[in-house]
Scaffold this active site. Sequence first.
Site, short mmCIF file in Angstrom:
data_model
loop_
_atom_site.label_atom_id
_atom_site.label_comp_id
_atom_site.label_asym_id
_atom_site.label_seq_id
_atom_site.Cartn_x
_atom_site.Cartn_y
_atom_site.Cartn_z
CG ASP A 81 -1.99 0.95 1.31
OD1 ASP A 81 -2.35 1.48 0.25
OD2 ASP A 81 -2.50 1.21 2.42
CB THR A 233 -12.57 2.67 8.33
OG1 THR A 233 -11.57 1.65 8.30
CG2 THR A 233 -13.27 2.69 9.69
P1 13P Z 1 -9.06 3.62 6.70
O1 13P Z 1 -8.07 3.55 7.81
O2 13P Z 1 -9.85 4.85 6.74
O3 13P Z 1 -9.87 2.36 6.62
O4 13P Z 1 -8.21 3.70 5.33
C1 13P Z 1 -7.27 2.72 5.03
C2 13P Z 1 -6.55 3.02 3.78
O5 13P Z 1 -7.06 3.61 2.85
C3 13P Z 1 -5.15 2.55 3.67
O6 13P Z 1 -4.56 2.89 2.46
#
Ligand code: 13P
Length: 303
Positions: A81, A233
């Site tokens: 990521d 989230t």
């Molecule tokens: P959240 O923590 O809001 O779920 O986002 C996670 C995210 O997009 C990691 O790249």
Amino acid sequence: MSNTAKIIETAYELHIVVPAFNIPYLPMMRPVTQAIIDTGAFALIQVARLEWEKFEAQSLEAVAGEYKKYKDERFMRLHLDHVPAKDEDGQIVDYLPIIRRAIAAGFQSVMIDGSRLDLEGNKNATRSVIELAHAAGLPVEAELGAVLGHEPGPLPPYEELFKSEKGFTDPDMAADFVASTGVDWLSVSIGNIHGAITAAARGKEKPQARLSLERLSRIAKKTGIPLVLHGGTGIRPDNILAGVQRGIAKINIGTAIRAPYEATRQQGEKAACDAVYEATVREIRTLQIEGSAARLSIGAQNA
Ligand code: 13P
């Protein structure tokens, strides 16, 4: 191209979303992978640079090592990521060595985040990562527009942010970005925000986000590639499901499984792992993807 590319392409075609669960603490790996296996879902396990810099993921190699212990590749793959070209604190990052390390460590897809650069800078960063990753057979995710929330300092109230469309992805620019870089998946900003990560904000509830579905439809039509929803989230579930029908094939979920870990870790490893397991199952149910691994693997074989 890796099998992950084919699976995400199939998810996009079948309108089945693939969640990507973040691992900011290494002990989260076991309950997250177990929840994926027990529900028969297909998901990605991922780690972002800021999770080894500011949390306890240690390094991308440490996460790959934990993944290898618990993985069952009928149900999951490993994704890198956010590797930002410029990070949430405004620091320039030497991203190519990180991508090289990820390829060597066995990551099966990668993200380059050039969203804090100008358009040409973002395109150039994305192209350079594509050159490396595609040579190794791995698909690449990039971001256009900016999904806010990781930066220090408070965000404006959510409704104000939504109305101002600050950072939102422009559909014509997205079409040009995809055509001129050849990126595989695109992270878009359409009302989604990242959960805050500063120590002061970690314990606070994330505001509920909604999505501009009309903007999403225009982006999807103009790009024609799998789209990614960061900040997964706390988005209105009906908006997420409608988004999946319109081209969202991957959704990143961090805060929803990290917060229960942080809230229970003082009670010991078992309590924390149980809380993470339950939160992961809950997210999979909300996304309506129990059993999706079987549907995706059959689809990918036929593709
Ligand atoms: P959240 O923590 O809001 O779920 O986002 C996670 C995210 O997009 C990691 O790249």
